[in-house]
Write an enzyme that holds these catalytic residues in place. Structure first.
Site, PDB file in Angstrom:
ATOM      1  N   LYS A   1     -17.293  -7.564   9.986  1.00 57.10           N
ATOM      2  CA  LYS A   1     -17.043  -8.042  11.351  1.00 57.10           C
ATOM      3  C   LYS A   1     -15.739  -8.856  11.419  1.00 57.10           C
ATOM      4  O   LYS A   1     -15.218  -9.111  12.488  1.00 57.10           O
ATOM      5  CB  LYS A   1     -18.221  -8.906  11.831  1.00 57.10           C
ATOM      6  CG  LYS A   1     -19.539  -8.170  11.875  1.00 57.10           C
ATOM      7  CD  LYS A   1     -19.740  -7.462  13.202  1.00 57.10           C
ATOM      8  CE  LYS A   1     -21.069  -6.788  13.363  1.00 57.10           C
ATOM      9  NZ  LYS A   1     -21.645  -6.061  12.275  1.00 57.10           N
TER      10      LYS A   1
ATOM     11  N   SER B   1      -2.893  -7.888   2.684  1.00 53.76           N
ATOM     12  CA  SER B   1      -3.181  -7.833   4.123  1.00 53.76           C
ATOM     13  C   SER B   1      -3.602  -9.211   4.614  1.00 53.76           C
ATOM     14  O   SER B   1      -3.222  -9.644   5.697  1.00 53.76           O
ATOM     15  CB  SER B   1      -4.289  -6.821   4.414  1.00 53.76           C
ATOM     16  OG  SER B   1      -3.915  -5.552   3.959  1.00 53.76           O
TER      17      SER B   1
ATOM     18  N   ARG C   1      -2.294  -5.953  -8.521  1.00 54.74           N
ATOM     19  CA  ARG C   1      -1.227  -6.907  -8.212  1.00 54.74           C
ATOM     20  C   ARG C   1      -1.116  -8.009  -9.234  1.00 54.74           C
ATOM     21  O   ARG C   1      -0.047  -8.476  -9.555  1.00 54.74           O
ATOM     22  CB  ARG C   1      -1.482  -7.550  -6.841  1.00 54.74           C
ATOM     23  CG  ARG C   1      -1.034  -6.711  -5.702  1.00 54.74           C
ATOM     24  CD  ARG C   1      -1.676  -7.155  -4.442  1.00 54.74           C
ATOM     25  NE  ARG C   1      -3.108  -6.942  -4.501  1.00 54.74           N
ATOM     26  CZ  ARG C   1      -3.918  -7.078  -3.472  1.00 54.74           C
ATOM     27  NH1 ARG C   1      -3.451  -7.459  -2.324  1.00 54.74           N
ATOM     28  NH2 ARG C   1      -5.202  -6.833  -3.583  1.00 54.74           N
TER      29      ARG C   1
ATOM     30  N   HIS D   1       0.842  -1.207   0.000  1.00 52.44           N
ATOM     31  CA  HIS D   1       0.000   0.000   0.000  1.00 52.44           C
ATOM     32  C   HIS D   1       0.876   1.256   0.000  1.00 52.44           C
ATOM     33  O   HIS D   1       0.614   2.205  -0.730  1.00 52.44           O
ATOM     34  CB  HIS D   1      -0.887   0.043   1.256  1.00 52.44           C
ATOM     35  CG  HIS D   1      -1.933  -1.023   1.339  1.00 52.44           C
ATOM     36  ND1 HIS D   1      -2.055  -1.866   2.419  1.00 52.44           N
ATOM     37  CD2 HIS D   1      -2.924  -1.382   0.493  1.00 52.44           C
ATOM     38  CE1 HIS D   1      -3.079  -2.679   2.235  1.00 52.44           C
ATOM     39  NE2 HIS D   1      -3.616  -2.430   1.070  1.00 52.44           N
TER      40      HIS D   1
HETATM   41  P1  ADP Z   1      -9.748  -3.527  -0.671  1.00 51.83           P
HETATM   42  O1  ADP Z   1     -10.488  -4.294   0.364  1.00 51.83           O
HETATM   43  O2  ADP Z   1     -10.447  -2.315  -1.176  1.00 51.83           O
HETATM   44  O3  ADP Z   1      -9.136  -4.351  -1.780  1.00 51.83           O
HETATM   45  P2  ADP Z   1      -7.098  -3.350   0.362  1.00 51.83           P
HETATM   46  O4  ADP Z   1      -6.638  -2.687   1.599  1.00 51.83           O
HETATM   47  O5  ADP Z   1      -6.925  -4.833   0.297  1.00 51.83           O
HETATM   48  O6  ADP Z   1      -8.574  -2.915   0.181  1.00 51.83           O
HETATM   49  O7  ADP Z   1      -6.381  -2.698  -0.878  1.00 51.83           O
HETATM   50  C1  ADP Z   1      -6.512  -1.345  -1.190  1.00 51.83           C
HETATM   51  C2  ADP Z   1      -5.861  -1.077  -2.526  1.00 51.83           C
HETATM   52  O8  ADP Z   1      -4.476  -1.360  -2.434  1.00 51.83           O
HETATM   53  C3  ADP Z   1      -6.386  -1.950  -3.672  1.00 51.83           C
HETATM   54  O9  ADP Z   1      -6.409  -1.177  -4.848  1.00 51.83           O
HETATM   55  C4  ADP Z   1      -5.357  -3.031  -3.774  1.00 51.83           C
HETATM   56  O10 ADP Z   1      -5.306  -3.570  -5.069  1.00 51.83           O
HETATM   57  C5  ADP Z   1      -4.098  -2.256  -3.440  1.00 51.83           C
HETATM   58  N1  ADP Z   1      -3.044  -3.122  -2.930  1.00 51.83           N
HETATM   59  C6  ADP Z   1      -3.106  -3.964  -1.883  1.00 51.83           C
HETATM   60  N2  ADP Z   1      -1.936  -4.597  -1.690  1.00 51.83           N
HETATM   61  C7  ADP Z   1      -1.098  -4.146  -2.670  1.00 51.83           C
HETATM   62  C8  ADP Z   1       0.253  -4.443  -3.046  1.00 51.83           C
HETATM   63  N3  ADP Z   1       0.972  -5.337  -2.393  1.00 51.83           N
HETATM   64  N4  ADP Z   1       0.770  -3.780  -4.091  1.00 51.83           N
HETATM   65  C9  ADP Z   1       0.024  -2.888  -4.760  1.00 51.83           C
HETATM   66  N5  ADP Z   1      -1.249  -2.576  -4.489  1.00 51.83           N
HETATM   67  C10 ADP Z   1      -1.810  -3.197  -3.456  1.00 51.83           C
END
Ligand code: ADP
Length: 164
Positions: free
Chosen positions: A41, A128, A90, A17
């Site tokens: 939840k 995550s 990704r 992120h």
């Molecule tokens: P969501 O539940 O909206 O997918 P996330 O927190 O999982 O929320 O991800 C938020 C954004 O960050 C999304 O656009 C996701 O594709 C991007 N993202 C998550 N992990 C990575 C990563 N390792 N590299 C690049 N982008 C990422």
């Protein structure tokens, strides 16, 4: 002044992120990291905790703001006066959902623009969910998350919020 909204669950924030945030900041004058508040939840960290981690990384940094929002992303984009919504891609598996979301949002709001940034190879396998799984199994995730997150995950594991 061009503002980007980078929305997500950030449960918890990872270096993947952070990479997207800093690259978006190189393109936009301001990046709003928007923690989505939904009724999930199954989230490990509260909205406050997720914002706290992000603020620990970005507090006081020029042009990066941490916010939370509820409801439709298109309303949040308008409220934050963001020129575009930034999402990270990704893998091909991310594409289909993201494509559909971008199309739907633009259908509902003609001004809605989504900007996709390809994940850096270093983090393309970081999510995550996987971070939480690794910690649950007793693994070390220090190289994939900010230090404050690594510590908080360890606390959760110790308190058996994440079961071994
Ligand atoms: P969501 O539940 O909206 O997918 P996330 O927190 O999982 O929320 O991800 C938020 C954004 O960050 C999304 O656009 C996701 O594709 C991007 N993202 C998550 N992990 C990575 C990563 N390792 N590299 C690049 N982008 C990422």
């Amino acid at each position: 002044m061009k503002t980007a909204l980078f929305p997500g669950s950030f449960d918890p924030v990872t270096n993947g992120h952070l990479d997207i945030v800093s690259r978006a900041r190189a393109i936009f004058d301001r990046v709003i990291v928007g923690v989505a508040m939904n009724d999930d939840k199954s989230a490990l960290f509260s909205i406050e905790e997720r914002k706290e981690f992000l603020n620990a990384v970005y507090g006081g940094k020029d042009g990066i703001v941490v916010e939370s929002f509820t409801g439709l992303l298109l309303n949040a984009r308008r409220d934050f006066k963001a020129t575009a919504v930034v999402r990270g891609l990704r893998a091909i598996s991310d594409f289909e959902y993201e494509f559909q979301m971008a199309m739907m949002n633009r259908e509902l709001d003609k001004e809605f623009e989504t900007v996709f940034l390809m994940a850096s190879p270093d983090y393309s396998f970081v999510s995550s969910r996987m971070i939480k799984q690794i910690v649950m199994l007793g693994g070390d995730v220090a190289m994939f998350v900010p230090e404050i997150v690594a510590q908080a995950l360890e606390e959760k594991r110790k308190n058996r919020k994440i079961k071994e």
